[in-house]
Design a protein around this motif. Sequence first.
Motif, short mmCIF file in Angstrom:
data_model
loop_
_atom_site.label_atom_id
_atom_site.label_comp_id
_atom_site.label_asym_id
_atom_site.label_seq_id
_atom_site.Cartn_x
_atom_site.Cartn_y
_atom_site.Cartn_z
N ARG A 153 30.60 25.10 18.99
CA ARG A 153 32.00 24.65 18.97
C ARG A 153 32.66 24.88 20.32
O ARG A 153 33.40 24.04 20.83
CB ARG A 153 32.78 25.37 17.86
N ASP A 154 32.39 26.05 20.89
CA ASP A 154 32.96 26.35 22.21
C ASP A 154 32.45 25.37 23.27
O ASP A 154 33.18 24.92 24.13
CB ASP A 154 32.63 27.78 22.63
N LEU A 155 31.16 25.08 23.19
CA LEU A 155 30.57 24.17 24.16
C LEU A 155 31.16 22.77 24.01
O LEU A 155 31.45 22.09 24.99
CB LEU A 155 29.04 24.12 24.00
N ARG A 156 31.36 22.39 22.76
CA ARG A 156 31.96 21.08 22.54
C ARG A 156 33.37 21.03 23.12
O ARG A 156 33.83 20.00 23.61
CB ARG A 156 31.99 20.73 21.04
N ALA A 157 34.05 22.15 23.02
CA ALA A 157 35.40 22.22 23.58
C ALA A 157 35.37 21.99 25.08
O ALA A 157 36.20 21.28 25.64
CB ALA A 157 36.04 23.57 23.25
N GLY A 202 22.80 21.05 16.22
CA GLY A 202 24.16 21.50 15.93
C GLY A 202 25.17 20.81 16.81
O GLY A 202 26.24 20.40 16.36
N LEU A 203 24.83 20.65 18.08
CA LEU A 203 25.74 19.98 19.01
C LEU A 203 26.08 18.58 18.51
O LEU A 203 27.17 18.08 18.70
CB LEU A 203 25.11 19.89 20.40
N GLU A 204 25.08 17.98 17.89
CA GLU A 204 25.27 16.65 17.37
C GLU A 204 26.24 16.68 16.19
O GLU A 204 27.01 15.75 15.99
CB GLU A 204 23.89 16.12 16.93
N LYS A 205 26.20 17.77 15.45
CA LYS A 205 27.01 17.86 14.24
C LYS A 205 28.45 18.30 14.52
O LYS A 205 29.36 17.90 13.83
CB LYS A 205 26.39 18.87 13.27
N VAL A 206 28.60 19.18 15.51
CA VAL A 206 29.94 19.72 15.77
C VAL A 206 30.84 18.58 16.19
O VAL A 206 30.59 17.92 17.19
CB VAL A 206 29.92 20.77 16.90
N ARG A 207 31.86 18.35 15.43
CA ARG A 207 32.76 17.25 15.77
C ARG A 207 34.05 17.73 16.42
O ARG A 207 34.58 17.13 17.32
CB ARG A 207 33.08 16.42 14.52
N VAL A 208 34.53 18.81 15.88
CA VAL A 208 35.84 19.27 16.36
C VAL A 208 35.66 20.59 17.08
O VAL A 208 35.12 21.53 16.53
CB VAL A 208 36.81 19.46 15.18
N PRO A 209 36.10 20.65 18.31
CA PRO A 209 35.90 21.88 19.06
C PRO A 209 36.82 23.01 18.58
O PRO A 209 37.77 22.78 17.85
CB PRO A 209 36.24 21.49 20.49
#
Length: 331
Positions: A153-157, A202-209
């Motif tokens: 999640r943090d990375l997606r952010a 997981g990176l693929e799944k995380v949608r919202v940071p």
Amino acid sequence: MSRLGLGEHAKKVAHCPWHHDEHPSFSVFEGDDGFWHYKCFVCDTQGGDEIAFLVKHLGISRREAIKLYLEMAGFPPSRPPKSCEYPQSLASRKFPPSRRSPESPESPECLGYPMSNGQGLDGEVEKELQRLAASNACTERSTAKKRLWKLLRDLRAVDERIGPKLTNRELMPAFDEWHRLSQPFLDPAKTRDGYLAKFFAGLEKVRVPTGDGDTIKKALEGVWKLAPSELPMIPGCENAPESWRRIAALHRELSRLCGNGIYFLSYRDAAKAYDGLSHQSAYTITFALARLGVIKIVRIGDVRPNGRASEFRYLLSETENRVEEDAGFEL
Ligand SMILES: [Zn+2]
């Protein structure tokens, strides 16, 4: 200065924003170098330029101030065009030659912002990824799933913020670091490759940071329930208004929910911490809290109500705060 809520002090003759100032001692003027300068005949006779102003006002490092300054000037955030050209207008207007020269230790290029080293990730983001990997590493058994998800999640952010997607080559070191630090607590029956697969899946799944609506909502609900005595004390400012302390409490809550890491918060959401607060007031209070050492503004967002959230880190530890409260009792 207006954006910092200090517009009234941005004049040739003004009251100093930093202390009680009966006769106007503060001055803002354009220097020979083309920068705006400030000076106070009481507290800062030497004064300084726009960067120095941010350093002094927000209590941040010069490095952070330059970064913040560029952001406030609307300079495109982080990852850069691959070419090593500064947009001409900004290069000539905002930076005197000494700051532009690649040899100068203070030139934005040398700070890894917003220039790229031409080999992908700039140093600043790379360091941030490493830090996120470390702060989300497992410190006890059976937490891998949760910690890894939080890292993602943090990375997606970060991904969201810097625009162009982080590449696999940029993400690998973050995984490596996380895996290295988590190793002692990972399930021995599972392989590194297994975790690596979970990482990318997981990176693929995380949608919202991190900092999404749910987290904010949860944090706000926590804050609304707090009695005034449970709100953080603002160091050195015992009589701080409840609105300040409610916003500080919201930061504390978000920090907890995000594992004491960096979290996002918009001024519109910050305003919800206290009944009747406008987002402009929340903005001003936020900067006051930064100055008072309650929070650190990691990255300034957009001031507009629907603008991009800013990133923060909460600085008061629980124990520090308790000491502060105890001290209050003795008085
Ligand atoms: Zn002064």
